[in-house]
Structure formats: structure tokens, C-alpha cells
Motif scaffolding. Sequence first.
Motif, PDB file in Angstrom:
ATOM      1  N   TYR A  78      -2.827  10.665  -3.353  1.00 52.62           N
ATOM      2  CA  TYR A  78      -3.576   9.499  -3.796  1.00 52.62           C
ATOM      3  C   TYR A  78      -3.122   8.265  -3.029  1.00 52.62           C
ATOM      4  O   TYR A  78      -1.928   7.998  -2.907  1.00 52.62           O
ATOM      5  CB  TYR A  78      -3.370   9.255  -5.280  1.00 52.62           C
ATOM      6  CG  TYR A  78      -3.898  10.353  -6.175  1.00 52.62           C
ATOM      7  CD1 TYR A  78      -3.073  11.405  -6.564  1.00 52.62           C
ATOM      8  CD2 TYR A  78      -5.210  10.338  -6.642  1.00 52.62           C
ATOM      9  CE1 TYR A  78      -3.538  12.417  -7.388  1.00 52.62           C
ATOM     10  CE2 TYR A  78      -5.685  11.342  -7.464  1.00 52.62           C
ATOM     11  CZ  TYR A  78      -4.848  12.381  -7.829  1.00 52.62           C
ATOM     12  OH  TYR A  78      -5.321  13.371  -8.646  1.00 52.62           O
ATOM     13  N   CYS A  79      -4.087   7.501  -2.596  1.00 49.58           N
ATOM     14  CA  CYS A  79      -3.816   6.211  -1.977  1.00 49.58           C
ATOM     15  C   CYS A  79      -3.710   5.155  -3.082  1.00 49.58           C
ATOM     16  O   CYS A  79      -4.424   5.217  -4.088  1.00 49.58           O
ATOM     17  CB  CYS A  79      -4.966   5.877  -1.034  1.00 49.58           C
ATOM     18  SG  CYS A  79      -4.926   4.225  -0.346  1.00 49.58           S
ATOM     19  N   ASN A  80      -2.834   4.202  -2.880  1.00 50.97           N
ATOM     20  CA  ASN A  80      -2.643   3.113  -3.836  1.00 50.97           C
ATOM     21  C   ASN A  80      -2.540   1.802  -3.085  1.00 50.97           C
ATOM     22  O   ASN A  80      -1.946   1.742  -2.003  1.00 50.97           O
ATOM     23  CB  ASN A  80      -1.370   3.360  -4.655  1.00 50.97           C
ATOM     24  CG  ASN A  80      -0.983   2.174  -5.495  1.00 50.97           C
ATOM     25  OD1 ASN A  80      -0.227   1.310  -5.054  1.00 50.97           O
ATOM     26  ND2 ASN A  80      -1.486   2.129  -6.712  1.00 50.97           N
ATOM     27  N   ARG A 106      -6.787 -12.096  -9.360  1.00 53.88           N
ATOM     28  CA  ARG A 106      -5.366 -11.758  -9.440  1.00 53.88           C
ATOM     29  C   ARG A 106      -5.103 -10.471  -8.675  1.00 53.88           C
ATOM     30  O   ARG A 106      -6.001  -9.648  -8.498  1.00 53.88           O
ATOM     31  CB  ARG A 106      -4.958 -11.524 -10.887  1.00 53.88           C
ATOM     32  CG  ARG A 106      -4.967 -12.728 -11.775  1.00 53.88           C
ATOM     33  CD  ARG A 106      -4.515 -12.330 -13.168  1.00 53.88           C
ATOM     34  NE  ARG A 106      -4.341 -13.470 -14.047  1.00 53.88           N
ATOM     35  CZ  ARG A 106      -3.915 -13.380 -15.305  1.00 53.88           C
ATOM     36  NH1 ARG A 106      -3.638 -12.200 -15.805  1.00 53.88           N
ATOM     37  NH2 ARG A 106      -3.773 -14.460 -16.043  1.00 53.88           N
ATOM     38  N   PRO A 107      -3.835 -10.266  -8.254  1.00 54.61           N
ATOM     39  CA  PRO A 107      -3.508  -8.966  -7.654  1.00 54.61           C
ATOM     40  C   PRO A 107      -3.690  -7.846  -8.680  1.00 54.61           C
ATOM     41  O   PRO A 107      -3.315  -7.998  -9.845  1.00 54.61           O
ATOM     42  CB  PRO A 107      -2.030  -9.117  -7.279  1.00 54.61           C
ATOM     43  CG  PRO A 107      -1.812 -10.580  -7.180  1.00 54.61           C
ATOM     44  CD  PRO A 107      -2.711 -11.203  -8.201  1.00 54.61           C
ATOM     45  N   MET A 108      -4.284  -6.755  -8.245  1.00 57.28           N
ATOM     46  CA  MET A 108      -4.505  -5.610  -9.116  1.00 57.28           C
ATOM     47  C   MET A 108      -4.190  -4.328  -8.363  1.00 57.28           C
ATOM     48  O   MET A 108      -4.221  -4.296  -7.136  1.00 57.28           O
ATOM     49  CB  MET A 108      -5.946  -5.576  -9.608  1.00 57.28           C
ATOM     50  CG  MET A 108      -6.319  -6.696 -10.552  1.00 57.28           C
ATOM     51  SD  MET A 108      -8.030  -6.578 -11.101  1.00 57.28           S
ATOM     52  CE  MET A 108      -7.991  -5.010 -11.982  1.00 57.28           C
ATOM     53  N   GLU A 109      -3.907  -3.285  -9.121  1.00 56.31           N
ATOM     54  CA  GLU A 109      -3.645  -1.967  -8.549  1.00 56.31           C
ATOM     55  C   GLU A 109      -4.952  -1.191  -8.453  1.00 56.31           C
ATOM     56  O   GLU A 109      -5.746  -1.164  -9.395  1.00 56.31           O
ATOM     57  CB  GLU A 109      -2.672  -1.188  -9.433  1.00 56.31           C
ATOM     58  CG  GLU A 109      -1.286  -1.775  -9.528  1.00 56.31           C
ATOM     59  CD  GLU A 109      -0.473  -1.598  -8.271  1.00 56.31           C
ATOM     60  OE1 GLU A 109       0.367  -2.460  -7.981  1.00 56.31           O
ATOM     61  OE2 GLU A 109      -0.704  -0.600  -7.549  1.00 56.31           O
ATOM     62  N   TYR A 110      -5.143  -0.562  -7.315  1.00 59.26           N
ATOM     63  CA  TYR A 110      -6.310   0.293  -7.117  1.00 59.26           C
ATOM     64  C   TYR A 110      -5.843   1.656  -6.620  1.00 59.26           C
ATOM     65  O   TYR A 110      -4.825   1.765  -5.913  1.00 59.26           O
ATOM     66  CB  TYR A 110      -7.280  -0.331  -6.101  1.00 59.26           C
ATOM     67  CG  TYR A 110      -7.967  -1.566  -6.592  1.00 59.26           C
ATOM     68  CD1 TYR A 110      -7.363  -2.811  -6.473  1.00 59.26           C
ATOM     69  CD2 TYR A 110      -9.224  -1.494  -7.198  1.00 59.26           C
ATOM     70  CE1 TYR A 110      -7.990  -3.956  -6.936  1.00 59.26           C
ATOM     71  CE2 TYR A 110      -9.856  -2.627  -7.653  1.00 59.26           C
ATOM     72  CZ  TYR A 110      -9.235  -3.856  -7.520  1.00 59.26           C
ATOM     73  OH  TYR A 110      -9.865  -4.980  -7.996  1.00 59.26           O
ATOM     74  N   TRP A 111      -6.624   2.669  -6.981  1.00 60.46           N
ATOM     75  CA  TRP A 111      -6.301   4.039  -6.585  1.00 60.46           C
ATOM     76  C   TRP A 111      -7.488   4.686  -5.880  1.00 60.46           C
ATOM     77  O   TRP A 111      -8.648   4.427  -6.232  1.00 60.46           O
ATOM     78  CB  TRP A 111      -5.955   4.879  -7.820  1.00 60.46           C
ATOM     79  CG  TRP A 111      -4.673   4.490  -8.465  1.00 60.46           C
ATOM     80  CD1 TRP A 111      -4.491   3.569  -9.449  1.00 60.46           C
ATOM     81  CD2 TRP A 111      -3.366   5.008  -8.153  1.00 60.46           C
ATOM     82  NE1 TRP A 111      -3.164   3.484  -9.778  1.00 60.46           N
ATOM     83  CE2 TRP A 111      -2.451   4.354  -9.008  1.00 60.46           C
ATOM     84  CE3 TRP A 111      -2.889   5.962  -7.255  1.00 60.46           C
ATOM     85  CZ2 TRP A 111      -1.074   4.628  -8.975  1.00 60.46           C
ATOM     86  CZ3 TRP A 111      -1.526   6.234  -7.230  1.00 60.46           C
ATOM     87  CH2 TRP A 111      -0.642   5.565  -8.080  1.00 60.46           C
ATOM     88  N   GLY A 112      -7.165   5.532  -4.909  1.00 53.19           N
ATOM     89  CA  GLY A 112      -8.195   6.357  -4.312  1.00 53.19           C
ATOM     90  C   GLY A 112      -8.516   7.534  -5.212  1.00 53.19           C
ATOM     91  O   GLY A 112      -7.869   7.761  -6.229  1.00 53.19           O
ATOM     92  N   GLN A 113      -9.509   8.303  -4.817  1.00 58.22           N
ATOM     93  CA  GLN A 113      -9.965   9.421  -5.639  1.00 58.22           C
ATOM     94  C   GLN A 113      -9.081  10.649  -5.474  1.00 58.22           C
ATOM     95  O   GLN A 113      -9.182  11.586  -6.272  1.00 58.22           O
ATOM     96  CB  GLN A 113     -11.414   9.783  -5.278  1.00 58.22           C
ATOM     97  CG  GLN A 113     -11.583  10.610  -3.998  1.00 58.22           C
ATOM     98  CD  GLN A 113     -11.462   9.791  -2.721  1.00 58.22           C
ATOM     99  OE1 GLN A 113     -11.218   8.579  -2.751  1.00 58.22           O
ATOM    100  NE2 GLN A 113     -11.650  10.455  -1.586  1.00 58.22           N
ATOM    101  N   MET A 137       0.866  -1.181   0.000  1.00 60.24           N
ATOM    102  CA  MET A 137       0.000   0.000   0.000  1.00 60.24           C
ATOM    103  C   MET A 137       0.902   1.230   0.000  1.00 60.24           C
ATOM    104  O   MET A 137       2.050   1.165   0.457  1.00 60.24           O
ATOM    105  CB  MET A 137      -0.915   0.021   1.217  1.00 60.24           C
ATOM    106  CG  MET A 137      -1.779  -1.214   1.351  1.00 60.24           C
ATOM    107  SD  MET A 137      -2.923  -1.122   2.745  1.00 60.24           S
ATOM    108  CE  MET A 137      -4.223  -0.096   2.021  1.00 60.24           C
ATOM    109  N   GLY A 138       0.381   2.320  -0.497  1.00 60.80           N
ATOM    110  CA  GLY A 138       1.227   3.500  -0.551  1.00 60.80           C
ATOM    111  C   GLY A 138       0.455   4.775  -0.793  1.00 60.80           C
ATOM    112  O   GLY A 138      -0.758   4.759  -1.000  1.00 60.80           O
ATOM    113  N   TRP A 139       1.212   5.847  -0.736  1.00 60.96           N
ATOM    114  CA  TRP A 139       0.670   7.178  -1.011  1.00 60.96           C
ATOM    115  C   TRP A 139       1.521   7.837  -2.091  1.00 60.96           C
ATOM    116  O   TRP A 139       2.757   7.802  -2.037  1.00 60.96           O
ATOM    117  CB  TRP A 139       0.698   8.040   0.242  1.00 60.96           C
ATOM    118  CG  TRP A 139      -0.280   7.616   1.285  1.00 60.96           C
ATOM    119  CD1 TRP A 139      -0.046   6.773   2.327  1.00 60.96           C
ATOM    120  CD2 TRP A 139      -1.643   8.006   1.372  1.00 60.96           C
ATOM    121  NE1 TRP A 139      -1.197   6.599   3.059  1.00 60.96           N
ATOM    122  CE2 TRP A 139      -2.194   7.355   2.502  1.00 60.96           C
ATOM    123  CE3 TRP A 139      -2.463   8.844   0.622  1.00 60.96           C
ATOM    124  CZ2 TRP A 139      -3.521   7.516   2.883  1.00 60.96           C
ATOM    125  CZ3 TRP A 139      -3.788   9.010   1.006  1.00 60.96           C
ATOM    126  CH2 TRP A 139      -4.302   8.340   2.127  1.00 60.96           C
TER     127      TRP A 139
END
Length: 121
Positions: free
Chosen positions: A94-96, A106-113, A34-36
Motif C-alpha cells: 500500500y502506498c501512503n 489540513r494535512p491528511m493521510e491518504y492510502w492507495g488501493q 510518503m511511504g509504502w
Amino acid sequence: QVQLVESGGGLVQAGGSQRLSCAASVSIFRVNAMGWYRQAPGKQRELVAAITSGGSTNYADSVKGRFTISRDNAKNTVYLQMNLLKPEDTAVYYCNANLRSSIISRPMEYWGQGTQVTVSS
């Protein structure tokens, strides 16, 4: 559908502190890193801080010693504590998250708004 919901941000004076939070909107099978990230006007999006599922962290040089990333695995939530804020920290944050929403996915990348952080001098 998975969404990352951010909270925190706003206007703060230089030298002040803010805390950002980001949580998954639904129950998640497994969250990996997780990251910013942040993006200032006219600039590319850049990594601010990241944390693995095991708790290892990585920071941009510009925020080392001032920002702290942490996570609550039970809540699938990541935090960014920002201290000694500077005007140059002004950006949309942005949160990731890299995650598997279910046991068959599967693992996927998601982003906050994105959430605006503005540091006044």
C-alpha cells in the motif's frame, strides 16, 4: 478528490526485482511524507519504507539493503525499487502519503488501493 494510484506488482521469482509506483490522481498543493506499507495474509500492516519531502528515508530492517524508496516531487510520485525479493516479501503493498490537497486544507493521510506482490520460491 485525491486518490493515490499504484502500479507495478505481480508475480516474480525469488531473487528477482520489481518496481512499484504511486502517484496522486490530481494536482496537490503539498506532499509531505510518503511511504509504502505491506500486509501479508494473517499479519498486521507494517511499514516497509518512508521518505520525507526532504528526501530522508527510513526502512524496515527486513528490507534494508534490498529495497530503495525514492520520490519525484514534481510529479508527486513515490517509487519502491525491490531487489533480491524473497518469498516472505509476498504481501499486498500500500502506498501512503501525508499531504495537503489545497492551500486551505489540513494535512491528511491518504492510502492507495493496494497492489499484490507475490514472490515464488
